[in-house]
Structures are given as structure tokens and as C-alpha cells.
Design a protein around this motif. Sequence first.
Motif, PDB file in Angstrom:
ATOM      1  N   TYR A   1       4.003  -3.468   6.354  1.00 22.42           N
ATOM      2  CA  TYR A   1       5.004  -4.249   6.133  1.00 22.42           C
ATOM      3  C   TYR A   1       4.863  -5.186   5.138  1.00 22.42           C
ATOM      4  O   TYR A   1       3.546  -5.569   4.562  1.00 22.42           O
ATOM      5  N   ARG A   2       5.893  -5.772   4.531  1.00 20.18           N
ATOM      6  CA  ARG A   2       5.699  -6.903   3.385  1.00 20.18           C
ATOM      7  C   ARG A   2       6.813  -7.917   3.754  1.00 20.18           C
ATOM      8  O   ARG A   2       7.874  -7.573   4.132  1.00 20.18           O
TER       9      ARG A   2
ATOM     10  N   ASP B   1       7.956 -12.295  -1.060  1.00 16.19           N
ATOM     11  CA  ASP B   1       6.953 -12.938  -2.047  1.00 16.19           C
ATOM     12  C   ASP B   1       7.123 -12.997  -3.128  1.00 16.19           C
ATOM     13  O   ASP B   1       8.275 -13.152  -3.589  1.00 16.19           O
TER      14      ASP B   1
ATOM     15  N   ALA C   1       6.971  -2.038  -3.684  1.00 18.36           N
ATOM     16  CA  ALA C   1       5.688  -1.671  -3.584  1.00 18.36           C
ATOM     17  C   ALA C   1       5.800  -0.148  -3.187  1.00 18.36           C
ATOM     18  O   ALA C   1       6.525   0.341  -2.506  1.00 18.36           O
TER      19      ALA C   1
ATOM     20  N   PRO D   1      10.465  -6.435  -0.442  1.00 19.13           N
ATOM     21  CA  PRO D   1      10.123  -7.659   0.489  1.00 19.13           C
ATOM     22  C   PRO D   1      11.275  -7.675   1.813  1.00 19.13           C
ATOM     23  O   PRO D   1      12.096  -7.053   1.706  1.00 19.13           O
TER      24      PRO D   1
ATOM     25  N   TYR E   1       9.514  -2.662   5.886  1.00 19.53           N
ATOM     26  CA  TYR E   1       8.264  -2.275   6.544  1.00 19.53           C
ATOM     27  C   TYR E   1       8.408  -0.525   6.522  1.00 19.53           C
ATOM     28  O   TYR E   1       9.621  -0.111   6.601  1.00 19.53           O
TER      29      TYR E   1
ATOM     30  N   LEU F   1       1.446  -2.548  -6.134  1.00 21.97           N
ATOM     31  CA  LEU F   1       2.136  -3.918  -6.457  1.00 21.97           C
ATOM     32  C   LEU F   1       1.657  -4.254  -7.989  1.00 21.97           C
ATOM     33  O   LEU F   1       0.938  -4.343  -8.164  1.00 21.97           O
TER      34      LEU F   1
ATOM     35  N   GLU G   1      -0.334  -5.685   6.738  1.00 23.93           N
ATOM     36  CA  GLU G   1       0.584  -6.440   6.010  1.00 23.93           C
ATOM     37  C   GLU G   1       0.008  -6.442   4.590  1.00 23.93           C
ATOM     38  O   GLU G   1      -1.237  -6.682   4.299  1.00 23.93           O
ATOM     39  N   VAL G   2       0.828  -6.463   3.539  1.00 24.89           N
ATOM     40  CA  VAL G   2       0.446  -6.514   2.170  1.00 24.89           C
ATOM     41  C   VAL G   2       1.221  -7.613   1.686  1.00 24.89           C
ATOM     42  O   VAL G   2       2.502  -8.009   1.941  1.00 24.89           O
ATOM     43  N   SER G   3       0.812  -8.282   0.565  1.00 24.32           N
ATOM     44  CA  SER G   3       1.393  -9.510  -0.061  1.00 24.32           C
ATOM     45  C   SER G   3       0.984  -9.451  -1.498  1.00 24.32           C
ATOM     46  O   SER G   3      -0.294  -9.423  -1.811  1.00 24.32           O
TER      47      SER G   3
ATOM     48  N   TRP H   1      -3.990  -7.536   1.267  1.00 23.11           N
ATOM     49  CA  TRP H   1      -3.594  -6.832   2.525  1.00 23.11           C
ATOM     50  C   TRP H   1      -4.604  -7.478   3.519  1.00 23.11           C
ATOM     51  O   TRP H   1      -5.523  -8.141   3.389  1.00 23.11           O
TER      52      TRP H   1
END
Length: 478
Positions: free
Chosen positions: A376-377, A380, A386, A400, A403, A421, A441-443, A454
Motif C-alpha cells: 500500500y501507498r 506522497d 507505482a 497514492p 493498495y 516509482l 508500505e512504499v513511499s 519501503w
Amino acid sequence: MRKLYAFNFFLFFTFFTTLPSQAQQYYLNLSQQTIQLPARTIYVEQVLDGRANKSSIGLVYRKLDNRPTAVLFRNGLETELTTFLQKQLPARPTDRPVVLCLRQLRVSEVLNGFTEEASADLAADVYAHLPDGYHFMQSIAARRTKSAMETTRFHDNHLAALLQECLGQVQDASWQRAAATPAQPLELLRSTMSTTTSDPAAALPAILRKAPRAGIYYTFEQFLANLPDSTSLVQLDTIPSKLGGQMSRILWAGVQQIRPFVYNNYIKKHIPLDAWAYSDGWQLYVQHQKKYFPLVRQRNFFTFVGEAPLDLEYARARSEAQVRAGAMGVATVRAPDHTGEPTGYEVDMRTGQLAPYPSPLQSRPAHPDTCYIYIYRRADAITAPATVFMGTKQVSYIGPNEYMEIRWPYYGRILRLEVRLPGADFCQLLIPDAAQPSYLEVSADAPSNHRPAWRWVPAAQGEIDLDELDKLRESAGK
């Protein structure tokens, strides 16, 4: 004898299952060992083998060619350890009886050039024998290591020292507290996973109950207690990969090799080599063979994908080929070189030992082995979606506040997971948890904060985060 190649014995566990029945065996012998417990108030009535894998105690290297040899007891573990402890610690009128149920016993050797390191790990549960049955008293564990030119001779001494150290931990045990735990019959102790409370979660170490704190865990005990040294600033850096065989370079392609730096008084230096693990408060990393790898939580322990050590069979084949080619010839080796290839390991939460996962000598679990991973993201700095890959196959996009679910129906198999990304790509090798969902979690914002793009989130927090994303999606649709 001299050990010519560096090697970790765990890799050879996979070969042990294919060794012929007449293969050489090494028997532990405690006949010349002694233990001393001057202040003891107990005696060991019986030793039980409660290990999940009872096939072997480990491997050592014997003879000039360093062939792996299975470690066993000639008359069986339960018989020999019970006899030894009763001889060393005979029952006295004032002593109280306990039963020792072994949960872990490993003997290993690591070859390091012209020297080697012998290690032994022991963990057990202690049960008080009371009139109504056997009551769990406490868990005990210890570890010993020693380096020398030849170390196989140390294993008997190590085992006796471990027994002495572990039984010394029982001196202050509370019989009153033990009596308050449920009574159990002797025949069930081998398969019983004990806890001192009615809530198994309360018995978990702090590192499994709380988010990791930022800092350096110099010891496994600090790791369990989630009490790192937080006095120095720890930041991450990437390093070029130095791998052995061609296949290892292919399998690790795109995966960042990460190392930590410690800043003391504005001076940049490497993290001490004796550190057990570290955390940036975002992700846990464990040291293995002087490199650091991200830990992924299973239900009540951790796994990671590390590098296979030097392939002893390939090194032997290369040495033999060089002899055939002569001083001026070019050695041609047909054997594959598995050095550095991705290998699954687990953290033994009793002793801190890093062992192969899943164990090649252990049967598959009874529960369903399909793993579920939720990626999930949050919102950001980048609005572009992604792209998610499993291996080389693209499987989905994540925007954004979105998930996705990934199913992995291969118990214990390494998964290559890649998320692309703009400016924040990442690729990781992992062993998903078959016992509960995993949350990643990815960002795109993370790199600016000196963190990876992540992090693995505890299951409880992951469920909360996904619920919040569901609510945001519902409110946006109104």
C-alpha cells in the motif's frame, strides 16, 4: 588439520539429506566432561527431546578434504544427556526434581581460511515435577563459540558448558509460580509450547510487540528487549555488490546492498562489526557474514534472504582443475558456483542463531501455505502510479492512497518483489509469511528522510492502515 576454505555449515544442511546411509558420523562424547553447580537445589529427573527436527544435531568437517559429517549421540540424545546429568548432579534428599525438554540443540563449524569457528546453541524448557504432574517453570538458553586451527574437539566441552550455564539459570526459579501453571502429563511435554501466562502474546519479546526503535543492537538480548544504543546517529548507504558466481549476480540484480553508517561527533565511520542488528526506526536489519539484510517478520520470528557462503564444492573443483592445468595453464571448472546466491535464513528467537529457512530436514507445516502480501501507498510527493513486479512479471499499479493484494502459493520460497516509482524504485528478495498476511508500505518521500522507499509493517498496524485507505476511497466516491 588446516581448513582451506571459508564456509558456513548451514549451507550443507541441504546436502545432508542426500548423504548415503554409510556416510561418516561424528558422535558427541561427554564421558570426560564435568559440570559444577555448587548452589543447586534441583536435579534433572529426565531429558526429553522436544526439537522440531530430531534428525541431526548439526554438521562438522572431518579429514583433510573437510567433508561434512553429521553430529549425533551414539545412544540417542535423551539417553545420553539424562545419564550424564544424573551422574554429574545426583539427586540429594533436599533437591527437587525437574524435567529438561530441549527445544534447540545445534553444533556447527564455520571455516575461515586457515582457522575455523566452532559454535553450539542450546535452548530448553524446564518443568517442575509436582505431585499432580509437570508444571512449566522457565525457558533457558545459552550459546558458545571458539576459534582455533581445528575446533571439532571443542564440541563436547561446549555442550557440557551450555548445560551448566543453562541449569545455573534455574537457581532462582519460583516453584510457587510454576505450581500456578497448568499441570501436564510427561508424554505431552515434547510437543507443548509453554508460556507462563494465559495470553501467549504477553510472553513475546518486546521486539515482537512494539515498533523497532532507532539505533544499534549490539547483542541479541538488546534486540529481543528492543533496547538499542540510540546515542549515535545511524544512517544508510548503498554499497556495490561483491558476489561470487554468475548466477548470484543475476539473482541479486537490482537489489540494493545496504550498510549503515554511524555518526559520532560529526565523524563518519562504519557501524561496528560486532553489532548484531540495527534499525533506523523504519526497518530492521540483521548482520550476517559482515553484511546487513532486511528482516521480514513471520508470526513470532523473523526471516531474511542473505547470501550463500563460499561454495566449498566449487572451490574444491577449482583447486583440482588448477592442479591439472599446471602453473601456466587456465583452469576450466564445469561445476556451478553457488557462492553468494540468495538463501533463506531464520532468526532463532531463543538463542539468536541464524539458521536455514525452511529447514531442509523439517516437514512442511500443516496450515495452508499460500502467503498474502498487501502493498500500500499513502499520498506522497509523486502522483504517478507505482508499478509492481513479481520476478520479471508486471502484476499491477498502485496510485497514492491505494493498495493491492499479492498471493504467493509457495511455502518457504524466495519471492522477488519490485516496485518502481519515479526516483524511488526498489527491489527486494523475501520469504513471505504463510501464517499471517504481510504488509509492505512504499513511499516516494522516504529517501529524503534517509530511509528506504519501503518498510514492513506489523500485521496489526497494516490492517489499520488499509482500513483508513478504504475509508478515504469510500469518502472520495461519495
